[in-house]
Design a protein around this motif. Sequence first.
Motif, PDB file in Angstrom:
ATOM      1  N   ARG A 203      78.672  70.466  70.950  1.00 55.32           N
ATOM      2  CA  ARG A 203      78.109  69.712  69.836  1.00 55.32           C
ATOM      3  C   ARG A 203      79.040  68.576  69.435  1.00 55.32           C
ATOM      4  O   ARG A 203      78.606  67.440  69.194  1.00 55.32           O
ATOM      5  N   GLN A 204      80.324  68.855  69.367  1.00 51.09           N
ATOM      6  CA  GLN A 204      81.300  67.819  69.030  1.00 51.09           C
ATOM      7  C   GLN A 204      81.340  66.738  70.107  1.00 51.09           C
ATOM      8  O   GLN A 204      81.451  65.542  69.799  1.00 51.09           O
ATOM      9  N   ASP A 205      81.233  67.158  71.378  1.00 51.51           N
ATOM     10  CA  ASP A 205      81.218  66.187  72.479  1.00 51.51           C
ATOM     11  C   ASP A 205      80.007  65.271  72.389  1.00 51.51           C
ATOM     12  O   ASP A 205      80.104  64.055  72.609  1.00 51.51           O
ATOM     13  N   ILE A 206      78.861  65.853  72.075  1.00 52.02           N
ATOM     14  CA  ILE A 206      77.629  65.065  71.966  1.00 52.02           C
ATOM     15  C   ILE A 206      77.769  64.020  70.869  1.00 52.02           C
ATOM     16  O   ILE A 206      77.482  62.830  71.066  1.00 52.02           O
ATOM     17  N   ARG A 207      78.228  64.421  69.714  1.00 53.56           N
ATOM     18  CA  ARG A 207      78.331  63.501  68.583  1.00 53.56           C
ATOM     19  C   ARG A 207      79.364  62.406  68.845  1.00 53.56           C
ATOM     20  O   ARG A 207      79.118  61.221  68.577  1.00 53.56           O
ATOM     21  N   GLU A 226      73.391  72.992  63.740  1.00 55.22           N
ATOM     22  CA  GLU A 226      73.396  71.862  64.666  1.00 55.22           C
ATOM     23  C   GLU A 226      72.854  70.606  63.987  1.00 55.22           C
ATOM     24  O   GLU A 226      73.437  69.530  64.077  1.00 55.22           O
ATOM     25  N   ALA A 227      71.726  70.760  63.331  1.00 54.49           N
ATOM     26  CA  ALA A 227      71.076  69.606  62.707  1.00 54.49           C
ATOM     27  C   ALA A 227      71.982  68.953  61.674  1.00 54.49           C
ATOM     28  O   ALA A 227      72.106  67.724  61.620  1.00 54.49           O
ATOM     29  N   MET A 228      72.624  69.758  60.848  1.00 50.54           N
ATOM     30  CA  MET A 228      73.453  69.192  59.783  1.00 50.54           C
ATOM     31  C   MET A 228      74.768  68.637  60.311  1.00 50.54           C
ATOM     32  O   MET A 228      75.299  67.664  59.783  1.00 50.54           O
ATOM     33  N   ALA A 229      75.300  69.237  61.384  1.00 56.32           N
ATOM     34  CA  ALA A 229      76.569  68.764  61.930  1.00 56.32           C
ATOM     35  C   ALA A 229      76.417  67.476  62.728  1.00 56.32           C
ATOM     36  O   ALA A 229      77.339  66.658  62.777  1.00 56.32           O
ATOM     37  N   LEU A 230      75.257  67.275  63.344  1.00 60.27           N
ATOM     38  CA  LEU A 230      75.073  66.149  64.256  1.00 60.27           C
ATOM     39  C   LEU A 230      74.441  64.917  63.622  1.00 60.27           C
ATOM     40  O   LEU A 230      74.626  63.806  64.112  1.00 60.27           O
ATOM     41  N   SER A 231      73.691  65.092  62.546  1.00 60.99           N
ATOM     42  CA  SER A 231      72.743  64.061  62.130  1.00 60.99           C
ATOM     43  C   SER A 231      73.285  63.085  61.106  1.00 60.99           C
ATOM     44  O   SER A 231      73.986  63.465  60.170  1.00 60.99           O
ATOM     45  N   ASP A 232      72.910  61.806  61.288  1.00 60.78           N
ATOM     46  CA  ASP A 232      73.016  60.849  60.199  1.00 60.78           C
ATOM     47  C   ASP A 232      71.921  61.141  59.178  1.00 60.78           C
ATOM     48  O   ASP A 232      72.137  61.085  57.972  1.00 60.78           O
ATOM     49  N   ARG A 233      70.733  61.431  59.691  1.00 62.51           N
ATOM     50  CA  ARG A 233      69.612  61.891  58.865  1.00 62.51           C
ATOM     51  C   ARG A 233      68.936  63.038  59.591  1.00 62.51           C
ATOM     52  O   ARG A 233      68.936  63.097  60.814  1.00 62.51           O
TER      53      ARG A 233
END
Length: 388
Positions: A203-207, A226-233
């Motif tokens: 997840r960190q790699d993706i972001r 996942e949604a909250m860690a990755l998203s701008d919105r």
Amino acid sequence: MTQAVAAGTKAVPDSRRAATSPGQEGDLVVRGLVRQYPGGAGVAGIDLTVAKGEMISLLGASGCGKTTTLRCLAGIDTPTGGEIWIGGQAVWSATAGINLPPERRNIGMVFQSYALWPHMTALENVMFPLRARKITGKEARERARKMLELVGLGAMADRSPDRLSGGQQQRVALARAMVYHPKLLLFDEPLSNLDAELRETVRQDIRRTQRELGITALYVTHDRTEAMALSDRLIVMAEGRFVQAGTPAELLARPASPFVASLLGSANLVRGEVADAADGLVTVVAAGARFTGRAAGTLPTGAAAVVSIRPTALRLGVPGEGAPVEANRGRIRDWYPTGPEFEYVIEAGDPGGPVLKALSHADFGLTKGDEVMFWYDPQTATCFGQAS
């Protein structure tokens, strides 16, 4: 008319037949997207604009329409109506008869299954989409190597997929999807096959990689972390519609309904009767305990209401040891460690009262049946009408 056009639509060589362009509103623009199925489930007229370099997540339970939306964007599924624009180009329009195939939509896609070619090395897998675009030789090899280095796999370029871990294979899939710098990157629950530790790492790699390359992305998941860690919105979906959209912090602080509150934070939903309201706060009584939260609408005295309280907002204490005057009394029904935290299950108020979950880093030495005091900041809770 819309259904007839959709059913008979063929790919066209350009977008001259498209409706009026939405211009530079975003790398992804969706207007009135509909996908109907005989059973009724699908997508029911959604609108979406994603700015360049922004990462959006669609969050919801199975069957809510998030994967259908992604498949329509990718060109894997054919919508019933609406328009889709990617990178300023119309790729689907029911009224204008446009339906570009997936390979012409300038998208990258990362699947739940890694979908790597088993007979190719990691480097060759990443080079594959470049070769499909007539980029070969030294240029393709250098671009693929740089992308593998970006995802931390430069030293494993010559390994076949069967010599890579699940997390490494998913990073190869990520590099392959990004190597040709698509206008839009689509993620279809890509971490669901990984264990918890690997999910966090990938997840960190993706972001990090998405931010470094500035690629616009849409991520589909049922995992709120996942949604909250990755998203701008992030956008919460239910029954084929967008229920609420905003930054993770906005949705946590101001959920639009008990459904959203529960989906995002495993919220405690306390049902009771409105006792009083003042200064934007409403107090609800349930089983003799009083619960106060910000009012989401007008709630008269005596009305049925629901108070949403996040488990992380609850504070616990032992009776007689400095609990604030607004604290409620309850009993420990259960408790157990969840890793770095303890989860306490509390029966509030009178016997048979509402059951709450509280998360705390502290071990209070409490056991089943012990009395406990609990309280929270009312500004962190939301009070809804019973019909919300």
